[in-house]
Every structure is written in structure tokens, then in C-alpha cells.
Scaffold this motif. Structure first.
Motif, mmCIF file in Angstrom:
data_model
loop_
_atom_site.group_PDB
_atom_site.id
_atom_site.type_symbol
_atom_site.label_atom_id
_atom_site.label_comp_id
_atom_site.label_asym_id
_atom_site.label_seq_id
_atom_site.Cartn_x
_atom_site.Cartn_y
_atom_site.Cartn_z
ATOM 1 N N LEU A 1 90.734 101.824 -44.707
ATOM 2 C CA LEU A 1 90.588 102.804 -45.678
ATOM 3 C C LEU A 1 89.064 103.424 -45.891
ATOM 4 C CD1 LEU A 1 92.944 101.388 -48.688
ATOM 5 C CD2 LEU A 1 93.373 103.708 -47.351
ATOM 6 N N TYR B 1 90.916 101.959 -52.040
ATOM 7 C CA TYR B 1 90.118 100.868 -51.450
ATOM 8 C C TYR B 1 89.631 100.114 -52.551
ATOM 9 C CZ TYR B 1 85.740 99.184 -49.366
ATOM 10 O OH TYR B 1 84.727 98.510 -48.840
ATOM 11 N N ARG C 1 88.190 109.608 -48.910
ATOM 12 C CA ARG C 1 88.814 110.086 -50.365
ATOM 13 C C ARG C 1 89.765 109.138 -51.071
ATOM 14 N NH1 ARG C 1 90.173 116.290 -48.943
ATOM 15 N NH2 ARG C 1 87.873 116.776 -48.240
ATOM 16 N N ALA C 2 89.992 108.034 -50.291
ATOM 17 C CA ALA C 2 90.954 107.070 -50.903
ATOM 18 C C ALA C 2 90.053 105.918 -51.708
ATOM 19 C CB ALA C 2 91.902 106.464 -49.948
ATOM 20 N N CYS D 1 89.692 106.864 -44.679
ATOM 21 C CA CYS D 1 90.025 107.825 -45.711
ATOM 22 C C CYS D 1 89.153 107.562 -46.876
ATOM 23 C CB CYS D 1 91.418 107.299 -46.299
ATOM 24 S SG CYS D 1 92.884 107.258 -45.175
#
Length: 162
Positions: free
Chosen positions: A90, A101, A96-97, A94
Motif C-alpha cells: 500500500l 496503510y 492515497r490509501a 497506493c
């Protein structure tokens, strides 16, 4: 704790091995060293923290206590490893996650707390320790003698500073 109920988070945080682990992990170079051992040698950081505590308090480990700890930690270690892999993925894939996370990281830390609590329980049992923890654990993970010396130096630096 009654009827086999899991210990509360506050009880886990009061564990002397957990308190030692948090302080030792923040000591200069310790985090980097332990994570390198984890990533390069497949070492279990919680087991290394346990061995560090035993060494810092002047104790010894036996092969029997090490095997019991390693076997007992295996199921939780597999879960922690999967969560860590997801968290790292993540973080890379990702960005933006952040909330997911952070949730993975929190879950990983809670499971590590439980593993440390189990190791503390194991440590309080009588074992016939016969080897220096850094030597025993270092050999089990295939650490070079220079890595074992570095680890022992980190423990000595920590204990002399506290």
C-alpha cells in the motif's frame, strides 16, 4: 484475565518486555539493524527483541527455550508477515490509501504486542539457559559474527545509557 480471555491492550502495554522493546527499538541504529535482519535473514524482530532483553539483563537462552519461542510465534508471525506485506505494498502502490496503510500498521503493532506478551510469559518460565542470546539467535538466523558483534554492541550501548 479469566476464562482464557485475551489480555487487554493496557495489560499488554504494561508488559516489561514490551516497554523494553519500545525503548530499545528507538535506540540509535537498532531499528535499522533489526529490520535488515528481518528483510535479509527472515528474522523475527519480536524474537530478536526478546533475545536482546535477555542479553541486556544478563540472562542466557537454551536451544529448548528458543525452539519453544520460535514454534509458538510461528502462527502469529505468518499473520504479521502478511499484514506487513500488504502495508508495504500500500505504501508503494497506493499513496492515497493512507488510512488503510495506518490501519494495517496499527493491526501489525497490536499483533506484535501480543507476540511480545507471549514471549514474556515464556521468559518467566524456568529454562536452563546455557548460551548468550546474541550468539544463539544470531546463529539460528545465520547472522555473521560481525552482525552478532554489532547487535551485542547495540545492546551494550543501550544498557549503558539507561
Amino acid at each position: 484475565m479469566t476464562n482464557g480471555a485475551p489480555p487487554s491492550s493496557s495489560n499488554l502495554r504494561q508488559n516489561p518486555l514490551w516497554r523494553f522493546s519500545l525503548k530499545f527499538y528507538r535506540h540509535p541504529q537498532v531499528e535499522r539493524f533489526l529490520l535488515e535482519c528481518q528483510d535479509l535473514h527472515g528474522a523475527d524482530v519480536c524474537l530478536m527483541l526478546w533475545a536482546s532483553h535477555v542479553a541486556a539483563t544478563g540472562g542466557k537462552l537454551s536451544g529448548e527455550s528458543w525452539e519453544a519461542a520460535n514454534r509458538g510465534a510461528a502462527p502469529l508471525r505468518r499473520v504479521i508477515r502478511r499484514i506487513r506485506q500488504l502495508r508495504r505494498w500500500l505504501g508503494r502502490a497506493c499513496p492515497r490509501a493512507r488510512r488503510i496503510y495506518a490501519g494495517c500498521k496499527h493491526c501489525e503493532q497490536l499483533l506484535e504486542q501480543r507476540q511480545i506478551a507471549a514471549l514474556w510469559t515464556l521468559q518467566t518460565r524456568p529454562w536452563a539457559g546455557d548460551r548468550p542470546p546474541v550468539e544463539l539467535v544470531g546463529q539460528r538466523y545465520g547472522l555473521t559474527q560481525s552482525d552478532q558483534a554489532l547487535w551485542a554492541g547495540l545492546i551494550d550501548s543501550f544498557t549503558s545509557g539507561n
